[in-house]
Each structure stands twice: as structure tokens, then as C-alpha cells.
Enzyme design. Structure first.
Site, PDB file in Angstrom:
ATOM      1  N   THR A  74       5.710   7.456  -4.627  1.00  0.00           N
ATOM      2  CA  THR A  74       6.798   6.563  -5.023  1.00  0.00           C
ATOM      3  C   THR A  74       8.092   6.947  -4.305  1.00  0.00           C
ATOM      4  O   THR A  74       8.758   6.101  -3.696  1.00  0.00           O
ATOM      5  CB  THR A  74       6.995   6.616  -6.560  1.00  0.00           C
ATOM      6  OG1 THR A  74       5.769   6.200  -7.165  1.00  0.00           O
ATOM      7  CG2 THR A  74       8.140   5.734  -7.018  1.00  0.00           C
ATOM      8  N   ASN A 152      -4.818  -0.218  -2.651  1.00  0.00           N
ATOM      9  CA  ASN A 152      -5.355   0.657  -3.685  1.00  0.00           C
ATOM     10  C   ASN A 152      -6.141  -0.083  -4.758  1.00  0.00           C
ATOM     11  O   ASN A 152      -6.768   0.538  -5.599  1.00  0.00           O
ATOM     12  CB  ASN A 152      -4.207   1.430  -4.345  1.00  0.00           C
ATOM     13  CG  ASN A 152      -3.115   0.518  -4.833  1.00  0.00           C
ATOM     14  OD1 ASN A 152      -2.538  -0.254  -4.066  1.00  0.00           O
ATOM     15  ND2 ASN A 152      -2.817   0.567  -6.114  1.00  0.00           N
ATOM     16  N   SER A 200       0.489  10.664  -0.980  1.00  0.00           N
ATOM     17  CA  SER A 200       0.684  11.221  -2.320  1.00  0.00           C
ATOM     18  C   SER A 200      -0.320  12.341  -2.535  1.00  0.00           C
ATOM     19  O   SER A 200      -1.511  12.171  -2.241  1.00  0.00           O
ATOM     20  CB  SER A 200       0.475  10.114  -3.348  1.00  0.00           C
ATOM     21  OG  SER A 200       0.390  10.670  -4.636  1.00  0.00           O
ATOM     22  N   GLY A 201       0.132  13.485  -3.065  1.00  0.00           N
ATOM     23  CA  GLY A 201      -0.751  14.637  -3.246  1.00  0.00           C
ATOM     24  C   GLY A 201      -1.886  14.380  -4.215  1.00  0.00           C
ATOM     25  O   GLY A 201      -3.030  14.744  -3.962  1.00  0.00           O
ATOM     26  N   HIS A 202      -1.579  13.706  -5.342  1.00  0.00           N
ATOM     27  CA  HIS A 202      -2.597  13.654  -6.402  1.00  0.00           C
ATOM     28  C   HIS A 202      -3.723  12.675  -6.122  1.00  0.00           C
ATOM     29  O   HIS A 202      -4.677  12.599  -6.884  1.00  0.00           O
ATOM     30  CB  HIS A 202      -1.946  13.398  -7.768  1.00  0.00           C
ATOM     31  CG  HIS A 202      -1.424  12.017  -8.010  1.00  0.00           C
ATOM     32  ND1 HIS A 202      -2.071  11.127  -8.826  1.00  0.00           N
ATOM     33  CD2 HIS A 202      -0.321  11.383  -7.568  1.00  0.00           C
ATOM     34  CE1 HIS A 202      -1.377   9.990  -8.890  1.00  0.00           C
ATOM     35  NE2 HIS A 202      -0.308  10.122  -8.133  1.00  0.00           N
ATOM     36  N   THR A 237      15.518  22.558  -4.330  1.00  0.00           N
ATOM     37  CA  THR A 237      14.662  23.701  -3.978  1.00  0.00           C
ATOM     38  C   THR A 237      13.232  23.234  -3.785  1.00  0.00           C
ATOM     39  O   THR A 237      12.707  22.462  -4.595  1.00  0.00           O
ATOM     40  CB  THR A 237      14.728  24.767  -5.091  1.00  0.00           C
ATOM     41  OG1 THR A 237      16.089  25.170  -5.203  1.00  0.00           O
ATOM     42  CG2 THR A 237      13.855  25.969  -4.791  1.00  0.00           C
ATOM     43  N   CYS A 327      -0.812   1.952 -12.908  1.00  0.00           N
ATOM     44  CA  CYS A 327       0.559   1.767 -13.362  1.00  0.00           C
ATOM     45  C   CYS A 327       0.715   0.440 -14.099  1.00  0.00           C
ATOM     46  O   CYS A 327       1.575   0.286 -14.941  1.00  0.00           O
ATOM     47  CB  CYS A 327       1.510   1.801 -12.173  1.00  0.00           C
ATOM     48  SG  CYS A 327       0.968   2.925 -10.895  1.00  0.00           S
TER      49      CYS A 327
HETATM   50  N1  PMP Z   1       1.235   3.734  -3.162  1.00  0.00           N
HETATM   51  C1  PMP Z   1      -0.009   3.486  -3.569  1.00  0.00           C
HETATM   52  C2  PMP Z   1      -0.876   2.602  -2.717  1.00  0.00           C
HETATM   53  C3  PMP Z   1      -0.492   4.035  -4.753  1.00  0.00           C
HETATM   54  O1  PMP Z   1      -1.738   3.773  -5.157  1.00  0.00           O
HETATM   55  C4  PMP Z   1       0.358   4.866  -5.519  1.00  0.00           C
HETATM   56  C5  PMP Z   1      -0.107   5.487  -6.825  1.00  0.00           C
HETATM   57  N2  PMP Z   1      -0.737   4.608  -7.703  1.00  0.00           N
HETATM   58  C6  PMP Z   1       1.655   5.118  -5.044  1.00  0.00           C
HETATM   59  C7  PMP Z   1       2.065   4.534  -3.870  1.00  0.00           C
HETATM   60  C8  PMP Z   1       2.602   6.001  -5.807  1.00  0.00           C
HETATM   61  O2  PMP Z   1       2.261   7.348  -5.650  1.00  0.00           O
HETATM   62  P1  PMP Z   1       2.717   8.452  -6.742  1.00  0.00           P
HETATM   63  O3  PMP Z   1       1.860   8.276  -7.930  1.00  0.00           O
HETATM   64  O4  PMP Z   1       2.471   9.755  -6.048  1.00  0.00           O
HETATM   65  O5  PMP Z   1       4.164   8.227  -6.993  1.00  0.00           O
END
Ligand code: PMP
Length: 385
Positions: A74, A152, A200-202, A237, A327
Site C-alpha cells: 500500500t 490479485n 509486498s513482503g507478506h 528507523t 480487503c
Molecule cells: N497490491 C496488490 C495487488 C495487493 O494484492 C495488495 C494486498 N492485498 C496490495 C497492493 C497491498 O499490499 P499490503 O497488504 O502489503 O499493503
């Protein structure tokens, strides 16, 4: 890792891998120094950040100085859009695709308030963005074009290289959200010609709250949070454990791409085949040809059956998935991506997103198909291999 549930929602998030966790742990306690502090311990932390940056740069085919650590996809997306607009003074138009993530589309009202003009690039019915539409909308007032690499919700792969070329030929910057592409298809900033690219890391078995923004060297860059860190491009930091974890996640993702992505695609195909056999009227939302599809997502429509009902029944059986982007879930509003592909509200609400992860095993796909068979009250129509 064994678990009591089947996770077919890996586009929402992924668990931190063993390797990532092991890499991160020392940086919470034994090596807790601030990378900015003038001590041997600070130097050690600074080196760890340096190495992670080099790893990410390698993963993306970029230079280390072009890598900026953020708090996630994000922040990377929002920094990219705001910085990109300012980097082309005198131009006030931004082209964004209709299928972008809410972290980009949610910024639109504020950009308009600030005087920007937003043009939405429509989606084709297969969920891909047509470069012809970008050519039609772009002009010499366009500052930035934003089109994601992989969607996504549908897994559709966009013709980002062509779109980048169109942006550049009009003198605009090209931002590419690479969050859903990373770790699933090769993501190389040289190939795509992006000026700005988010990760994005996760989503790649790294820690939540970590992300990357690639910002091409030579372009002006305007921080969202000014400060002395990250070569004055992001204050605060450094999140040393997170950054170290992200570096390891990128290394592991590169290895997976070489070894495991084909297996993931085969499992995704088996899931689709099984669903179509149970429910011949089911349809795929997204492109047909496999070269236009990332290997981990099957977005399927069950005409006449509310997706929410199937979802709740699957969750009851311990199979986790979602209707679209995590989301947006909970609201039961139809997905903006599916609507932009021309689906009706009802069609969008009868769709489910199955997203496979690196850890998905064949037994979980079979378990899901058996559960669907019970939930839909259907038997496979034909024998499937
Ligand atoms: N872009 C896409 C295509 C995503 O799928 C997501 C997460 N659902 C994000 C951006 C946002 O990433 P984050 O959850 O790390 O803020």
C-alpha cells in the site's frame, strides 16, 4: 508446515517461511542496534540492510540504490503515484487501470482534490488491460500510467512491457504494482520497463508490514515521509528484522520460481478441471491461455449459487478462500475487478477466488473438490485424470 485447515487464500497473505523467520530472529534482540548508530553493532545492522537491499535488487534485476524499503504494498503504491505525479510538473493526468488494487484506486478522490485528472483504463472481458486503450487515453499531459503486472483477483497477466513503452513514448512514467506477480512469475524491472514498481513482503512468505518500492535511478523522487533514512527517500528507523526477512523471502521466492511454479500451475489446473467436472456450468473469470495467467489463481463463477454461501460452507469444512480481494471481503460488495470485466452484480457475487500457495499439496485440492461436491450436491460428470 502441517495445518488443520486448507489455505486457498494465499493471495490474501502467506505465512512467514522457516528460513525467513530464522533470518529475522537475531535482529529482534541480540542485534537490535539502530543501523544509523555509530557503533560496531550499528554497523552490523547497516550491513544487514545493505545485504537485503542487494538481494531484492537481484530479485528484481535492479540496482541496490533503486530499492526503497517501505511498510508494504500500500505504501509503495501510494508513494509511487504521488511521487510520479510530481516528477512530471506541468502534467496533471494519471491513467489508472480499472482493475488496480484499492490501495491505488482509493487514492483517486484525494488526487482529484489536488487538481489531478484521473482517466480509468477499462478492462477487457478477460480481465486484461488492452495496450490499445492506453494509447487511446494517453497524451502529452499524462504524468503517469499505473497498470498492475498480475491481477490479485483473477491472476490475469497484463501486457506490461507494451504498456510501459506506450507510457514512455508519451513522456509519462510507468508504475507497475508487482505485488501479485512477485514469486509467481519472473518479475524483472528491465523486462517490464517500469519506472516504479511495488512489492509486498507478506505475499511472498515475508513479514507483514514490509514492502519494496523500486524507483528507477535518474528520475526525480518525492518521498511520502521525508527523513534522513533510505538516502532521504523515506524517513523512519529501518525495520531491520523486517528488511532482513524480506531479503530472505526474495531469495527463497527466486528459488521457488525455478523449481515449484509448474507444480503450482498443475494443481491449479486440477482444481479447475475438478470444478468443471462437478459443475459444468461453472465459468472461469479471467483469461484462457496459460501464458496470460499467473499459476496460483482460479477465479470461478458458479451461476445461480451465491458465492457467499459456498464460501461459508467451505470455511466450515476448514477450507479458507475469499470472494475477491481480502480487503473488500466482509462487505459483500461485488468485486470492482469482476464488474469492470463486464460481469453483472449477480455474476460477480457468485464468484470465488481460489488462490494456491507454495505449500499447497494435491491432497488439499482433492479435499476441496470433495467438499464442493457435498456442498453443491453434485458428483463429477466425467472421469478426470
Ligand atoms: N497490491 C496488490 C495487488 C495487493 O494484492 C495488495 C494486498 N492485498 C496490495 C497492493 C497491498 O499490499 P499490503 O497488504 O502489503 O499493503
Amino acid at each position: 508446515m502441517t495445518s488443520s485447515f486448507t489455505d486457498l487464500d494465499s493471495s490474501a497473505t502467506t505465512p512467514v517461511s522457516e528460513r525467513v523467520l530464522a533470518a529475522m530472529l537475531p535482529w529482534f534482540r541480540e542485534r537490535y542496534a539502530n543501523p544509523g548508530s555509530p557503533s560496531p553493532a550499528g554497523e552490523l545492522a547497516k550491513n544487514a540492510v545493505y545485504e537485503a537491499r542487494a538481494e531484492i535488487a537481484k530479485f528484481l534485476g535492479a540496482e541496490p540504490r533503486e530499492i526503497l524499503f517501505t511498510s508494504g504494498g500500500t505504501e509503495s503504491n501510494q508513494t509511487a503515484i504521488r511521487s510520479g505525479l510530481r516528477a512530471r510538473p506541468g502534467r496533471r493526468k494519471i491513467l489508472v487501470s480499472a482493475i488496480e488494487h484499492s490501495s491505488i484506486l482509493g487514492l483517486v478522490p484525494d488526487l482529484i482534490r489536488q487538481g489531478a485528472e484521473i482517466l480509468v483504463i477499462p478492462s477487457r472481458s478477460d480481465g486484461r488491460i488492452d495496450p490499445g486503450e492506453v494509447s487511446r487515453l494517453i497524451d502529452h499531459e499524462t504524468a503517469l500510467v499505473a497498470v498492475m503486472w498480475v491481477n490479485n483477483e483473477t491472476g490475469a497477466i497484463n501486457p506490461v512491457r507494451e504498456i510501459g513503452e506506450i507510457a514512455h513514448s508519451a513522456g509519462a512514467l510507468f508504475h507497475c504494482d508487482g505485488v501479485a506477480a512477485a514469486g509467481k512469475i519472473p518479475v524483472d524491472v528491465g523486462t517490464v520497463g517500469a519506472d516504479l514498481l511495488s512489492l509486498s513482503g507478506h505475499k511472498i512468505h515475508g513479514p507483514k508490514g514490509t514492502g519494496v518500492l523500486f524507483a528507477r535511478h535518474g528520475e526525480n523522487f518525492y518521498p511520502l515521509m521525508p527523513g534522513s533514512q533510505e538516502r532521504k527517500r523515506r524517513g523512519g528507523t529501518e525495520n531491520v528484522p523486517g528488511i532482513v526477512g524480506l531479503g530472505e523471502a526474495a531469495r527463497e521466492s527466486g528459488e521457488f520460481l525455478a523449481l515449484g511454479a509448474k507444480t503450482m500451475e498443475r494443481l491449479r489446473d486440477r482444481l479447475e478441471e475438478g470444478v468443471f467436472s462437478l459443475c459444468p456450468e461453472a465459468r472461469r473469470n479471467g483469461p484462457g491461455p496459460r501464458e496470460f495467467r499467473a499459476p496460483h489463481i482460479a477465479n470461478l463463477r458458479f451461476p445461480g449459487t451465491p458465492g457467499e454461501k459456498i464460501l461459508i460452507d467451505l470455511v466450515r469444512e476448514g477450507i479458507y478462500l475469499s470472494m475477491g480481494s481480502a480487503c473488500a471481503s466482509g462487505s459483500m460488495e461485488p468485486s470492482h475487478v469482476l464488474l469492470s470485466m463486464g460481469l453483472s452484480r449477480e455474476e460477480a457475487l457468485s464468484s470465488l477466488r481460489f488462490s494456491l500457495g507454495r505449500g499447497t499439496v494435491p491432497g488439499e485440492i482433492e479435499r476441496t473438490l470433495s467438499a464442493l461436491s457435498r456442498i453443491l450436491g453434485r458428483k463429477p460428470e466425467r472421469r478426470v485424470s
